[in-house]
Design a protein around this motif. Structure first.
Motif, PDB file in Angstrom:
ATOM      1  N   LYS A  84      -6.369 -10.296   7.784  1.00  0.00           N
ATOM      2  CA  LYS A  84      -5.701  -9.917   9.021  1.00  0.00           C
ATOM      3  C   LYS A  84      -6.020  -8.465   9.369  1.00  0.00           C
ATOM      4  O   LYS A  84      -5.892  -7.578   8.532  1.00  0.00           O
ATOM      5  CB  LYS A  84      -4.188 -10.096   8.869  1.00  0.00           C
ATOM      6  N   GLY A  85      -6.445  -8.242  10.601  1.00  0.00           N
ATOM      7  CA  GLY A  85      -6.751  -6.894  11.059  1.00  0.00           C
ATOM      8  C   GLY A  85      -8.219  -6.548  11.016  1.00  0.00           C
ATOM      9  O   GLY A  85      -8.620  -5.483  11.485  1.00  0.00           O
ATOM     10  N   ALA A  86      -9.040  -7.438  10.475  1.00  0.00           N
ATOM     11  CA  ALA A  86     -10.473  -7.163  10.389  1.00  0.00           C
ATOM     12  C   ALA A  86     -11.134  -7.376  11.748  1.00  0.00           C
ATOM     13  O   ALA A  86     -10.602  -8.052  12.625  1.00  0.00           O
ATOM     14  CB  ALA A  86     -11.124  -8.078   9.347  1.00  0.00           C
ATOM     15  N   VAL A  87     -12.309  -6.782  11.926  1.00  0.00           N
ATOM     16  CA  VAL A  87     -13.081  -6.927  13.163  1.00  0.00           C
ATOM     17  C   VAL A  87     -13.978  -8.162  13.022  1.00  0.00           C
ATOM     18  O   VAL A  87     -14.763  -8.241  12.071  1.00  0.00           O
ATOM     19  CB  VAL A  87     -13.944  -5.672  13.422  1.00  0.00           C
ATOM     20  N   PRO A  88     -13.893  -9.122  13.947  1.00  0.00           N
ATOM     21  CA  PRO A  88     -14.641 -10.378  13.796  1.00  0.00           C
ATOM     22  C   PRO A  88     -16.140 -10.202  13.535  1.00  0.00           C
ATOM     23  O   PRO A  88     -16.690 -10.850  12.646  1.00  0.00           O
ATOM     24  CB  PRO A  88     -14.382 -11.092  15.130  1.00  0.00           C
ATOM     25  N   LYS A  89     -16.815  -9.327  14.291  1.00  0.00           N
ATOM     26  CA  LYS A  89     -18.258  -9.176  14.083  1.00  0.00           C
ATOM     27  C   LYS A  89     -18.566  -8.551  12.727  1.00  0.00           C
ATOM     28  O   LYS A  89     -19.593  -8.848  12.115  1.00  0.00           O
ATOM     29  CB  LYS A  89     -18.879  -8.350  15.207  1.00  0.00           C
ATOM     30  N   SER A 169     -10.120  -3.392  -7.163  1.00  0.00           N
ATOM     31  CA  SER A 169      -9.557  -2.605  -8.272  1.00  0.00           C
ATOM     32  C   SER A 169      -8.677  -1.451  -7.814  1.00  0.00           C
ATOM     33  O   SER A 169      -8.231  -0.657  -8.634  1.00  0.00           O
ATOM     34  CB  SER A 169     -10.693  -2.041  -9.132  1.00  0.00           C
ATOM     35  N   SER A 170      -8.418  -1.336  -6.525  1.00  0.00           N
ATOM     36  CA  SER A 170      -7.614  -0.224  -6.021  1.00  0.00           C
ATOM     37  C   SER A 170      -6.171  -0.356  -6.498  1.00  0.00           C
ATOM     38  O   SER A 170      -5.652  -1.464  -6.668  1.00  0.00           O
ATOM     39  CB  SER A 170      -7.651  -0.184  -4.494  1.00  0.00           C
ATOM     40  N   PRO A 171      -5.477   0.765  -6.689  1.00  0.00           N
ATOM     41  CA  PRO A 171      -4.115   0.729  -7.223  1.00  0.00           C
ATOM     42  C   PRO A 171      -3.050   0.352  -6.203  1.00  0.00           C
ATOM     43  O   PRO A 171      -1.886   0.187  -6.569  1.00  0.00           O
ATOM     44  CB  PRO A 171      -3.911   2.173  -7.712  1.00  0.00           C
ATOM     45  N   SER A 172      -3.397   0.237  -4.931  1.00  0.00           N
ATOM     46  CA  SER A 172      -2.397  -0.103  -3.918  1.00  0.00           C
ATOM     47  C   SER A 172      -2.988  -1.041  -2.876  1.00  0.00           C
ATOM     48  O   SER A 172      -4.206  -1.091  -2.679  1.00  0.00           O
ATOM     49  CB  SER A 172      -1.885   1.164  -3.227  1.00  0.00           C
ATOM     50  N   LYS A 173      -2.116  -1.788  -2.194  1.00  0.00           N
ATOM     51  CA  LYS A 173      -2.551  -2.728  -1.178  1.00  0.00           C
ATOM     52  C   LYS A 173      -3.175  -2.000   0.013  1.00  0.00           C
ATOM     53  O   LYS A 173      -4.132  -2.490   0.614  1.00  0.00           O
ATOM     54  CB  LYS A 173      -1.384  -3.586  -0.715  1.00  0.00           C
ATOM     55  N   LYS A 174      -2.639  -0.838   0.345  1.00  0.00           N
ATOM     56  CA  LYS A 174      -3.164  -0.106   1.505  1.00  0.00           C
ATOM     57  C   LYS A 174      -4.554   0.452   1.217  1.00  0.00           C
ATOM     58  O   LYS A 174      -5.421   0.452   2.094  1.00  0.00           O
ATOM     59  CB  LYS A 174      -2.195   1.000   1.908  1.00  0.00           C
ATOM     60  N   VAL A 226       0.391   0.110  14.980  1.00  0.00           N
ATOM     61  CA  VAL A 226       1.762  -0.410  15.054  1.00  0.00           C
ATOM     62  C   VAL A 226       2.076  -1.340  13.882  1.00  0.00           C
ATOM     63  O   VAL A 226       3.242  -1.572  13.573  1.00  0.00           O
ATOM     64  CB  VAL A 226       1.984  -1.160  16.384  1.00  0.00           C
ATOM     65  N   SER A 227       1.039  -1.868  13.244  1.00  0.00           N
ATOM     66  CA  SER A 227       1.258  -2.733  12.080  1.00  0.00           C
ATOM     67  C   SER A 227       1.626  -1.882  10.871  1.00  0.00           C
ATOM     68  O   SER A 227       1.035  -0.834  10.635  1.00  0.00           O
ATOM     69  CB  SER A 227      -0.009  -3.547  11.791  1.00  0.00           C
ATOM     70  N   LYS A 228       2.574  -2.338  10.098  1.00  0.00           N
ATOM     71  CA  LYS A 228       3.022  -1.569   8.939  1.00  0.00           C
ATOM     72  C   LYS A 228       1.914  -1.387   7.907  1.00  0.00           C
ATOM     73  O   LYS A 228       1.924  -0.417   7.146  1.00  0.00           O
ATOM     74  CB  LYS A 228       4.230  -2.246   8.296  1.00  0.00           C
ATOM     75  N   HIS A 229       0.959  -2.319   7.890  1.00  0.00           N
ATOM     76  CA  HIS A 229      -0.127  -2.221   6.918  1.00  0.00           C
ATOM     77  C   HIS A 229      -1.137  -1.136   7.280  1.00  0.00           C
ATOM     78  O   HIS A 229      -1.903  -0.692   6.427  1.00  0.00           O
ATOM     79  CB  HIS A 229      -0.845  -3.571   6.805  1.00  0.00           C
ATOM     80  N   PHE A 230      -1.139  -0.702   8.549  1.00  0.00           N
ATOM     81  CA  PHE A 230      -2.131   0.265   9.012  1.00  0.00           C
ATOM     82  C   PHE A 230      -1.551   1.656   9.268  1.00  0.00           C
ATOM     83  O   PHE A 230      -2.293   2.571   9.590  1.00  0.00           O
ATOM     84  CB  PHE A 230      -2.775  -0.246  10.315  1.00  0.00           C
ATOM     85  N   ARG A 231      -0.240   1.840   9.118  1.00  0.00           N
ATOM     86  CA  ARG A 231       0.398   3.076   9.539  1.00  0.00           C
ATOM     87  C   ARG A 231      -0.117   4.300   8.824  1.00  0.00           C
ATOM     88  O   ARG A 231      -0.282   5.359   9.421  1.00  0.00           O
ATOM     89  CB  ARG A 231       1.913   2.951   9.355  1.00  0.00           C
TER      90      ARG A 231
END
Length: 239
Positions: A84-89, A169-174, A226-231
């Motif tokens: 979710k949030g990725a660019v289609p191309k 392997s990143s330590p966080s989802k963001k 505006v999405s909490k995942h991108f703030r």
């Protein structure tokens, strides 16, 4: 006929069928002769739609689709390519790259085309996916700037499996999300420049490639802020 009934194909106590014009019709006629004729005319016709082993009274496209399309196991890379949030191309280019189906010079030469297998960027090694996208000197200069903003790995990425492992392997989802976006954007821009060099003979510096990546990343994050995942992604990317 749209309103035809089964009884229309019966004459007396036997089937009344037109002469078959194809092998499929012959097989249908042969099959019908093995069946007991339907009930008398005072009974209403009914129909069944059989999808797999499930008889249905109504047609359901979703059930039919599941029967026609054999469902495969979920791939371990799906979350890196489609999210979710990725660019289609960018997703599409990443998907093709992940399957190693990009028409690189190495693959084109392998198909028998009269082209050099040498990398379009450096002309020193064969243009394979891993070389073009990761280990070519030109590409590594681009990745150097990108990785600095995504917590660089302890060692250089040398193959596709290592790239996917680094993303996860990143330590966080963001941070994982930032790495996904940055990776897809980088892959897209490297492939775009490779094609630009091949077809238009236009060469630009790795710094210019990163400028385009940086601009895309800022725009992607800004549009989805505006999405909490991108703030907080912009602060992570700009540091």
């Amino acid at each position: 006929m749209e309103n035809a009934m089964v009884s229309d194909a019966i004459s007396g106590s036997s089937w009344s069928l037109p002469h078959p014009r194809s092998q499929q019709e012959v097989e249908l006629h042969a099959y019908l002769t093995t069946l007991t004729l339907p009930l008398t005319h005072d009974k209403d016709d009914i129909f069944e739609w059989v999808a797999g082993n499930s008889p249905l009274c109504v047609f359901r496209s979703s059930t039919t689709w599941e029967v026609l399309r054999s469902r495969q196991e979920k791939k371990d890379w799906v979350d890196v390519v489609w999210f979710k949030g990725a660019v289609p191309k960018h997703c599409f280019t990443m998907w093709v790259t992940n399957y190693d189906r990009l028409p690189t010079r190495s693959r084109l030469a392998g198909w028998g085309m009269l082209v050099s297998a040498e990398c379009a960027f450096c002309s020193r090694f064969d243009e394979t996916r891993d070389h073009l996208m990761l280990t070519c000197e030109y590409s590594t200069q681009v990745w150097k700037e990108v990785l600095l903003r995504c917590q660089s790995p302890s060692t250089l990425l040398t193959n596709w499996s290592e790239l996917l492992s680094w993303i996860r392997s990143s330590p966080s989802k963001k941070l994982t999300l930032l790495r996904k976006l940055a990776t897809q954007t980088t892959i897209f821009h490297l492939w775009k420049q490779r094609n630009n060099l091949m077809h238009n003979q236009t060469s630009i510096s790795p710094e210019s490639i990163f400028y385009g990546i940086d601009k895309d990343m800022r725009n992607i994050i800004s549009v989805r802020r505006v999405s909490k995942h991108f703030r907080s992604l912009m602060a992570m990317w700009l540091r």
